[in-house]
Design an enzyme around this catalytic site. Structure first.
Site, PDB file in Angstrom:
ATOM      1  N   THR A 194       0.868  -1.171   0.000  1.00 39.02           N
ATOM      2  CA  THR A 194       0.000   0.000   0.000  1.00 39.02           C
ATOM      3  C   THR A 194       0.910   1.228   0.000  1.00 39.02           C
ATOM      4  O   THR A 194       2.134   1.110   0.086  1.00 39.02           O
ATOM      5  CB  THR A 194      -0.884   0.061   1.262  1.00 39.02           C
ATOM      6  OG1 THR A 194      -0.075   0.483   2.375  1.00 39.02           O
ATOM      7  CG2 THR A 194      -1.507  -1.275   1.583  1.00 39.02           C
ATOM      8  N   LYS A 218       7.024   3.867   1.071  1.00 38.38           N
ATOM      9  CA  LYS A 218       8.085   4.730   1.616  1.00 38.38           C
ATOM     10  C   LYS A 218       7.751   5.301   2.995  1.00 38.38           C
ATOM     11  O   LYS A 218       8.631   5.791   3.696  1.00 38.38           O
ATOM     12  CB  LYS A 218       8.350   5.896   0.648  1.00 38.38           C
ATOM     13  CG  LYS A 218       8.966   5.460  -0.660  1.00 38.38           C
ATOM     14  CD  LYS A 218       9.068   6.592  -1.660  1.00 38.38           C
ATOM     15  CE  LYS A 218       7.850   6.798  -2.486  1.00 38.38           C
ATOM     16  NZ  LYS A 218       7.440   5.771  -3.417  1.00 38.38           N
ATOM     17  N   GLU A 250      13.888  -2.513  -0.037  1.00 41.31           N
ATOM     18  CA  GLU A 250      14.657  -2.122  -1.238  1.00 41.31           C
ATOM     19  C   GLU A 250      13.824  -1.346  -2.241  1.00 41.31           C
ATOM     20  O   GLU A 250      14.288  -0.355  -2.812  1.00 41.31           O
ATOM     21  CB  GLU A 250      15.223  -3.388  -1.911  1.00 41.31           C
ATOM     22  CG  GLU A 250      16.063  -3.141  -3.143  1.00 41.31           C
ATOM     23  CD  GLU A 250      17.352  -2.394  -2.826  1.00 41.31           C
ATOM     24  OE1 GLU A 250      17.369  -1.164  -3.000  1.00 41.31           O
ATOM     25  OE2 GLU A 250      18.333  -3.036  -2.397  1.00 41.31           O
ATOM     26  N   VAL A 253      13.200   2.754  -2.903  1.00 40.00           N
ATOM     27  CA  VAL A 253      14.100   3.668  -3.641  1.00 40.00           C
ATOM     28  C   VAL A 253      14.548   2.976  -4.927  1.00 40.00           C
ATOM     29  O   VAL A 253      15.125   1.887  -4.879  1.00 40.00           O
ATOM     30  CB  VAL A 253      15.347   4.028  -2.793  1.00 40.00           C
ATOM     31  CG1 VAL A 253      16.275   4.942  -3.577  1.00 40.00           C
ATOM     32  CG2 VAL A 253      14.950   4.663  -1.473  1.00 40.00           C
ATOM     33  N   ALA A 255      12.839   1.471  -7.146  1.00 41.65           N
ATOM     34  CA  ALA A 255      12.074   0.234  -7.382  1.00 41.65           C
ATOM     35  C   ALA A 255      12.973  -0.991  -7.184  1.00 41.65           C
ATOM     36  O   ALA A 255      13.448  -1.225  -6.082  1.00 41.65           O
ATOM     37  CB  ALA A 255      11.417   0.279  -8.754  1.00 41.65           C
ATOM     38  N   ASP A 327       8.201  13.175  -3.467  1.00 36.14           N
ATOM     39  CA  ASP A 327       8.510  11.752  -3.650  1.00 36.14           C
ATOM     40  C   ASP A 327      10.034  11.549  -3.621  1.00 36.14           C
ATOM     41  O   ASP A 327      10.546  10.624  -2.982  1.00 36.14           O
ATOM     42  CB  ASP A 327       7.910  11.278  -4.981  1.00 36.14           C
ATOM     43  CG  ASP A 327       8.299   9.860  -5.308  1.00 36.14           C
ATOM     44  OD1 ASP A 327       7.856   8.957  -4.574  1.00 36.14           O
ATOM     45  OD2 ASP A 327       9.063   9.653  -6.282  1.00 36.14           O
ATOM     46  N   LYS A 331      12.721   9.577  -0.785  1.00 40.71           N
ATOM     47  CA  LYS A 331      13.802   8.646  -1.148  1.00 40.71           C
ATOM     48  C   LYS A 331      15.146   9.143  -0.608  1.00 40.71           C
ATOM     49  O   LYS A 331      15.975   8.358  -0.143  1.00 40.71           O
ATOM     50  CB  LYS A 331      13.839   8.451  -2.665  1.00 40.71           C
ATOM     51  CG  LYS A 331      12.588   7.714  -3.161  1.00 40.71           C
ATOM     52  CD  LYS A 331      12.439   7.756  -4.660  1.00 40.71           C
ATOM     53  CE  LYS A 331      11.156   7.055  -5.079  1.00 40.71           C
ATOM     54  NZ  LYS A 331      10.817   7.249  -6.488  1.00 40.71           N
ATOM     55  N   GLY A 447       7.606   1.147 -12.193  1.00 40.33           N
ATOM     56  CA  GLY A 447       6.840   0.113 -12.910  1.00 40.33           C
ATOM     57  C   GLY A 447       6.613  -1.074 -11.996  1.00 40.33           C
ATOM     58  O   GLY A 447       7.455  -1.383 -11.144  1.00 40.33           O
TER      59      GLY A 447
HETATM   60  N1  NAP Z   1       3.895   1.389  -9.151  1.00 39.60           N
HETATM   61  C1  NAP Z   1       5.198   1.617  -9.090  1.00 39.60           C
HETATM   62  O1  NAP Z   1       5.911   1.711 -10.083  1.00 39.60           O
HETATM   63  C2  NAP Z   1       5.867   1.715  -7.747  1.00 39.60           C
HETATM   64  C3  NAP Z   1       7.263   1.846  -7.682  1.00 39.60           C
HETATM   65  C4  NAP Z   1       7.886   1.895  -6.433  1.00 39.60           C
HETATM   66  C5  NAP Z   1       7.104   1.857  -5.297  1.00 39.60           C
HETATM   67  N2  NAP Z   1       5.745   1.770  -5.404  1.00 39.60           N
HETATM   68  C6  NAP Z   1       4.971   1.740  -4.181  1.00 39.60           C
HETATM   69  O2  NAP Z   1       4.248   0.530  -4.091  1.00 39.60           O
HETATM   70  C7  NAP Z   1       3.095   0.727  -3.281  1.00 39.60           C
HETATM   71  C8  NAP Z   1       1.873   0.167  -3.999  1.00 39.60           C
HETATM   72  O3  NAP Z   1       1.680   0.886  -5.197  1.00 39.60           O
HETATM   73  P1  NAP Z   1       0.520   0.461  -6.234  1.00 39.60           P
HETATM   74  O4  NAP Z   1       0.813   1.210  -7.474  1.00 39.60           O
HETATM   75  O5  NAP Z   1       0.382  -1.023  -6.297  1.00 39.60           O
HETATM   76  O6  NAP Z   1      -0.788   1.071  -5.503  1.00 39.60           O
HETATM   77  P2  NAP Z   1      -2.316   0.751  -5.825  1.00 39.60           P
HETATM   78  O7  NAP Z   1      -2.474   0.133  -7.170  1.00 39.60           O
HETATM   79  O8  NAP Z   1      -3.081   1.987  -5.508  1.00 39.60           O
HETATM   80  O9  NAP Z   1      -2.717  -0.386  -4.749  1.00 39.60           O
HETATM   81  C9  NAP Z   1      -2.786  -0.125  -3.383  1.00 39.60           C
HETATM   82  C10 NAP Z   1      -3.404  -1.315  -2.676  1.00 39.60           C
HETATM   83  O10 NAP Z   1      -3.311  -1.075  -1.276  1.00 39.60           O
HETATM   84  C11 NAP Z   1      -4.582  -1.327  -0.675  1.00 39.60           C
HETATM   85  N3  NAP Z   1      -4.727  -0.536   0.542  1.00 39.60           N
HETATM   86  C12 NAP Z   1      -4.684   0.807   0.690  1.00 39.60           C
HETATM   87  N4  NAP Z   1      -4.842   1.147   1.988  1.00 39.60           N
HETATM   88  C13 NAP Z   1      -4.965  -0.016   2.672  1.00 39.60           C
HETATM   89  C14 NAP Z   1      -5.172  -0.353   4.035  1.00 39.60           C
HETATM   90  N5  NAP Z   1      -5.269   0.606   4.966  1.00 39.60           N
HETATM   91  N6  NAP Z   1      -5.271  -1.658   4.372  1.00 39.60           N
HETATM   92  C15 NAP Z   1      -5.198  -2.619   3.449  1.00 39.60           C
HETATM   93  N7  NAP Z   1      -5.005  -2.368   2.131  1.00 39.60           N
HETATM   94  C16 NAP Z   1      -4.905  -1.097   1.752  1.00 39.60           C
HETATM   95  C17 NAP Z   1      -5.577  -0.931  -1.748  1.00 39.60           C
HETATM   96  O11 NAP Z   1      -6.821  -1.519  -1.456  1.00 39.60           O
HETATM   97  P3  NAP Z   1      -8.202  -0.743  -1.804  1.00 39.60           P
HETATM   98  O12 NAP Z   1      -8.373  -0.927  -3.258  1.00 39.60           O
HETATM   99  O13 NAP Z   1      -9.230  -1.464  -0.982  1.00 39.60           O
HETATM  100  O14 NAP Z   1      -8.009   0.670  -1.374  1.00 39.60           O
HETATM  101  C18 NAP Z   1      -4.884  -1.528  -2.984  1.00 39.60           C
HETATM  102  O15 NAP Z   1      -5.146  -2.913  -3.060  1.00 39.60           O
HETATM  103  C19 NAP Z   1       3.044   2.230  -2.985  1.00 39.60           C
HETATM  104  O16 NAP Z   1       3.605   2.483  -1.718  1.00 39.60           O
HETATM  105  C20 NAP Z   1       3.919   2.822  -4.079  1.00 39.60           C
HETATM  106  O17 NAP Z   1       4.494   4.060  -3.720  1.00 39.60           O
HETATM  107  C21 NAP Z   1       5.120   1.680  -6.590  1.00 39.60           C
END
Ligand code: NAP
Length: 467
Positions: A194, A218, A250, A253, A255, A327, A331, A447
């Site tokens: 999340t 983060k 890991e 920062v 990815a 953001d 990092k 990604g």
């Molecule tokens: N995408 C990237 O390229 C990338 C890169 C590096 C880091 N990240 C990090 O990875 C993480 C996830 O990103 P994402 O793109 O997968 O986000 P996302 O698609 O918005 O998915 C977030 C998930 O977390 C769940 N969630 C939110 N609050 C919650 C809670 N209190 N309890 C339980 N579940 C909860 C959401 O459920 P609901 O649908 O029920 O709200 C959803 O299933 C973030 O921290 C992001 O910064 C992402």
């Protein structure tokens, strides 16, 4: 007996072998179903006839294979009389276990995933595709619904988890979720996928239960220093649970790029980190690689480039959340803390490149509509840099020696590695005593695939460390 549930014979085998052999490793697998069609099993309804046992015990030291097998059979006389038909035995001592295939002795580890959005669901795809050995996904939850497996901690069905979560999911409760995982005799990892502050605040309580934490979120590592300190002090300690938990992050920062692992290795091996400098944001990388280059090719105004980045899905829904530098600041804070500098997000100097008058406009749409009015401002910065054969780059800095950490829009000469970056890649340069000319890590830094790769690698590192 439900499929994959342990029956009385299996439990009895596990108890007797554990008590008598004091094994450092024991695995008992019920293989009765593989023999059910054999002629000798005709008419037999007993579901506990054949077992495969892998036992690593120092009590086998100096014993022949035959003697080792007799030791095990000798313990199970009652079970053999009551219907146990055959055992397949692997009997090893601790020193000989290295001859087993590499992954074979990895401990059984349970995984509970909090958040199955973009990253969480990609992680499930990767775990399923590799058939990750001895890693059982036993629970998953969103903010609304959760499913957990049975008391034998059998893996959930990863081919239909979406339907199961939808149809069999119960109301999400992270307390119940964590308790279920911590009740397992095997090590459990909670993977927080999340972006939630509230979820990150739970890490200390999870670590106290003996649960490891892996996350791309983060918030826990760049938020209040007290939370970071608490996580840092609990990770790696037994905390009275008998199971030392770990915290790996890991993917927060760069990815999947090995940024934090490399930094931790530099620190642990006694190198003196002087400076960490990098393009930490895929979005800002894409934006400035296109907008500010020395190639002579005109790739459009600043606002046109923001529009393209938004249309390609590189930006947050409101691009100001990328352009405001926060953001990158998170990092920088994470890297700084790992390098031994107590950076604080609330005091870190962060250059917000969103033009002042647009910082407070109500919606993303209004921001996008008004951004072209400020193209001249960005064009002027770009032209000034170009005159000096330089490009603009938005960078994060950890200045361990000089205290100049922050997020800044800086100029770099065309010969600098930051100037020739491609697409949305990240680049991070460590300047240290061992690496005075810099150690550079570069590659895709955003990604779901690379982020999940980083998470998966962290899970495997923990699996390799648990006792
Ligand atoms: N995408 C990237 O390229 C990338 C890169 C590096 C880091 N990240 C990090 O990875 C993480 C996830 O990103 P994402 O793109 O997968 O986000 P996302 O698609 O918005 O998915 C977030 C998930 O977390 C769940 N969630 C939110 N609050 C919650 C809670 N209190 N309890 C339980 N579940 C909860 C959401 O459920 P609901 O649908 O029920 O709200 C959803 O299933 C973030 O921290 C992001 O910064 C992402």
């Amino acid at each position: 007996m439900a499929p994959n549930e342990k029956g009385p014979v299996q439990l009895s085998i596990e108890q007797k072998v554990t008590e008598d052999m004091e094994p450092s490793f024991l695995e008992v697998v019920n293989e009765s179903h593989l023999h059910a069609h054999h002629a000798a099993m005709k008419g037999v309804t007993n579901k506990e006839t054949h077992f495969k046992l892998t036992v690593v015990s120092e009590k086998f030291q100096g014993k022949t294979l035959m003697q080792r097998h007799r030791m095990i059979y000798g313990l199970l006389g009652d079970e053999l009389q009551q219907g146990l038909h055959a055992l397949t035995l692997k009997t090893k001592t601790q020193t000989s276990k290295l001859s087993f295939p590499f992954l074979y002795f990895y401990n059984m580890v349970n995984i509970g995933i909090v958040g199955v959005g973009l990253v969480g669901s990609e992680l499930l795809v990767q775990l399923k595709a590799t058939g990750a050995k001895r890693l059982n996904v036993v629970g998953m939850t969103t903010s609304k619904k959760m499913v957990v497996s049975n008391t034998s901690y059998t893996s959930l069905d990863l081919t239909q988890w979406k339907t199961d979560l939808q149809e069999q999911g119960v109301e999400a409760n992270l307390g119940v979720f964590a308790k279920y995982l911590s009740d397992s005799p095997d090590h459990s990892i909670i993977v927080d996928c999340t972006a939630s502050d509230a979820v990150a605040e739970l890490y200390p309580s999870w670590l106290q239960l003996g649960l490891s934490v892996v996350t791309p979120n983060k918030k826990g590592f760049s938020g209040p220093l007290s939370l970071y300190r608490s996580i840092e002090s609990l990770a790696g300690n037994l905390n009275g649970t008998g199971k030392a938990p770990f915290a790996y992050y890991e993917s927060t920062v760069g990815a999947g790029l090995p940024v934090l692992n490399t930094l931790a290795d530099l620190v642990r091996t006694g190198d003196k980190v002087e400076k960490i400098e990098g393009i930490f944001s895929g979005t800002l990388s894409f934006l400035f690689n296109n907008f500010s280059s020395l190639s002579g090719e005109n790739k459009g105004t600043f606002s046109e480039n923001v529009k393209v980045a938004k249309e390609l899905g590189y930006t947050e829904p409101d691009p100001r959340d990328d352009l405001n530098g926060m953001d990158v600041a998170r990092k920088v804070t994470i890297c700084g803390r790992l390098a031994g500098v107590d950076l604080d997000l609330t005091t870190l100097p962060v250059e917000n490149i969103v033009p002042g008058p647009l910082q407070s406009v109500a919606s993303a749409d209004e921001f996008m509509a008004k951004l072209p009015e400020f193209d001249d401002h960005f064009a002027k910065l770009n032209e000034e840099a170009k005159k000096e054969n330089q490009v603009l780059r938005c960078v994060g800095l950890v200045d361990v020696k000089g205290g100049q950490s922050g997020v800044k829009l800086l100029r770099y000469p065309g010969s600098h590695p930051f100037a020739s970056l491609q697409g949305s890649d990240n680049i991070i340069k460590f300047t240290t005593e061992y690496f005075p000319n810099g150690l550079i890590i570069q590659g895709a830094g955003a990604g779901s695939a690379v982020t999940s790769f980083g998470i998966f690698s962290d899970i495997l590192k923990i699996q390799g460390r648990v006792e």
